[in-house]
Design an enzyme around this catalytic site. Structure first.
Site, PDB file in Angstrom:
ATOM      1  N   GLY A 218       0.816  -1.207   0.000  1.00 27.25           N
ATOM      2  CA  GLY A 218       0.000   0.000   0.000  1.00 27.25           C
ATOM      3  C   GLY A 218       0.850   1.257   0.000  1.00 27.25           C
ATOM      4  O   GLY A 218       1.957   1.285  -0.557  1.00 27.25           O
ATOM      5  N   SER A 219       0.372   2.279   0.662  1.00 29.46           N
ATOM      6  CA  SER A 219       1.010   3.596   0.565  1.00 29.46           C
ATOM      7  C   SER A 219       2.354   3.703   1.267  1.00 29.46           C
ATOM      8  O   SER A 219       3.050   4.707   1.097  1.00 29.46           O
ATOM      9  CB  SER A 219       0.065   4.671   1.115  1.00 29.46           C
ATOM     10  OG  SER A 219      -1.061   4.797   0.262  1.00 29.46           O
ATOM     11  N   THR A 220       2.773   2.692   2.056  1.00 28.94           N
ATOM     12  CA  THR A 220       4.132   2.745   2.599  1.00 28.94           C
ATOM     13  C   THR A 220       5.148   2.745   1.451  1.00 28.94           C
ATOM     14  O   THR A 220       6.255   3.263   1.603  1.00 28.94           O
ATOM     15  CB  THR A 220       4.420   1.546   3.526  1.00 28.94           C
ATOM     16  OG1 THR A 220       4.265   0.320   2.804  1.00 28.94           O
ATOM     17  CG2 THR A 220       3.484   1.555   4.728  1.00 28.94           C
TER      18      THR A 220
END
Length: 485
Positions: A218-220
């Site tokens: 995801g956004s990591t």
């Protein structure tokens, strides 16, 4: 001599030759491999006849052997039980050594390693009873306990690293199991426990921190995309980039939306720093396509993604797809599509940023000692790569600080300590709750700990999960434990 006799003689000679060759091959070429097989009963009996080395955390045993009054002489015990189960693994007379340090460093623990050759010779000459080496781990007991408690009954994993050395400070995977049920000398009970553990659909024996079915980050993963943008020389942390409510993707009728209503900034524009702070999907999707697949994959590789490493347990390599068209690249740039990561790898990304762009090789065994506490081997920190320049690492640190100060990661704030981080809410398919992520480090200006947390299926929050709400507080608890807060 007639023909039939000659043929029989030739056949017999060939059979004797084959027997000689096969026995020579087994005794000299395959001998070591066969001896070291975990299911080799003769090796197990020989190993059980001597005391197995301890596995230690802060000088306290989390795995040790105690005298037994049966024919096996020693019983393997695990004082830490399920708190350390994925680190220790198990040592079973029925199923051998596996699942963690027990399997990865079996030769040292059993005393059969070549590193212990001269000590074995000395023990024989002096009549001293032989024993295995003990392993002092790099684990911080308080951080391990904090990670275990904060993750609770949710499925997922936590990894904490020392950014400057690569030492693993915490490694927790849930659900866990008690290795002592496999080390029992009651064969029937061991077999029943083994069957039950392997039949459990929650897979308690899988170390989710380094293996199993890898996760979309995801956004990591936007930290990697931001790193690629800064390293390209085309962007700075204050560069203005497109950040519309929805990004029009080529080659498909499916577009890329943000996780919140509306655009990421006035006139559909946003700075790179602000895009990371609020986790703007459209800005990072645009960045991925603008940079191109080669530059994107190259930056990922510099952080160690795709590398085969051991800690000493084998770590499943994380991956970025080899072939990416434009919409796939946009999705990959926000940590979706077929990007797959271990929590350890995500922690390594944060650790690399924290360590002026240098990624250190992670390791779990700090020191190997003999039974009389003499040091046999000691770990030396090893650089894996220079993922980004020191200037880029500084910019990423400032950007990640904004995420925690005023963005999606405020739940990771620690009073009196500057924290840098990035949240992630990773979609995994229609109708399925997202995985909740957080990664970061502290203190931001002189990091002592880098951490990654993943909570499967949103944990107790389910479909309402977000990385900042579910995973960030867990990371905060671990960082506080390391920093003594």
């Amino acid at each position: 001599m007639n023909a039939p006799i000659r043929r029989i003689s030739t056949l017999v000679a060939l059979l004797f030759a084959a027997l000689l060759l096969s026995s020579t091959w087994i005794q000299f070429v395959q001998a070591k491999e066969l001896q070291e097989r975990p299911d080799n009963r003769r090796t197990l009996l020989a190993n059980y006849a001597r005391e197995r080395g301890q596995i230690l955390v802060g000088g306290n045993p989390i795995a040790r052997s105690v005298p037994s009054d049966d024919e096996l002489k020693w019983l393997r015990t695990y004082p830490g039980k399920d708190l350390y189960s994925h680190i220790t693994g198990y040592y079973s007379f029925t199923y051998g050594a596996g699942g963690g340090i027990e399997g990865a460093e079996d030769a040292l623990l059993s005393g059969s390693s070549d590193k212990l050759f001269y000590r074995r010779v000395t023990d024989i000459l002096t009549g001293k009873e032989q024993s295995g080496a003990s392993l002092e781990l790099t684990i911080n007991a308080k951080a391990q306990a904090a990670a275990d408690k904060a993750l609770g009954n949710q499925r997922g994993a936590v990894v904490a690293l020392d950014p400057k050395t690569g030492a693993i400070l915490a490694m927790v995977s849930h659900p866990a199991y008690d290795p002592s049920v496999l080390s029992s000398h009651d064969t029937a009970k061991v077999q029943a426990a083994w069957k039950e553990l392997n039949a459990d659909k929650s897979r308690p024996m899988v170390n989710r921190a380094i293996a199993g079915n890898l996760y979309p980050p995801g956004s990591t993963f936007k930290v990697v995309t931001a790193a690629a943008a800064l390293e390209s020389g085309k962007f700075t942390e204050e560069s203005s980039i497109p950040g519309p409510a929805t990004l029009d993707l080529p080659l498909t009728t499916t577009n890329l939306p943000n996780d919140f209503p509306g655009a990421c900034g006035p006139n559909n524009r946003v700075t790179l720093t602000r895009a990371l702070e609020i986790s703007c999907n459209t800005a990072f999707g645009w960045l991925g396509m603008e940079l191109g697949a080669d530059e994107f994959r190259s930056q990922a590789a510099k952080f160690g993604i795709g590398d085969r490493i051991s800690v000493p347990m084998t770590v499943t390599p994380s991956s970025v797809p080899a072939e990416l068209n434009a919409p796939q690249l946009a999705q990959s740039a926000i940590g979706q599509y077929d990007v797959r990561m271990t929590p350890l790898q995500v922690a390594m990304i944060s650790a690399g940023v924290a360590n002026n762009g240098i990624v250190m090789k992670p390791y779990l065994v700090g020191r190997v000692t003999s039974s009389d506490l003499e040091t046999i081997d000691e770990a030396s920190p090893e650089q894996m790569s220079q993922a980004v320049s020191a200037d880029t690492a500084g910019a990423l640190t400032r950007m990640m600080q904004k995420v925690v100060e005023s963005g999606t990661g405020t739940a990771a704030q620690i009073s009196g300590v500057s924290v840098a981080g990035k949240t992630g809410t990773a979609q995994q398919g229609p109708g399925q709750p997202p995985h909740a992520w957080f990664t970061g480090f502290a203190p931001a200006d002189d990091a002592k700990v880098a951490v990654a947390v993943v909570v499967e299926d949103g944990g107790t929050a389910g479909n309402e999960a977000a990385g900042g709400r579910v995973a960030a507080p867990i990371a905060k608890a671990v960082m506080e434990a390391v920093l003594g807060r």
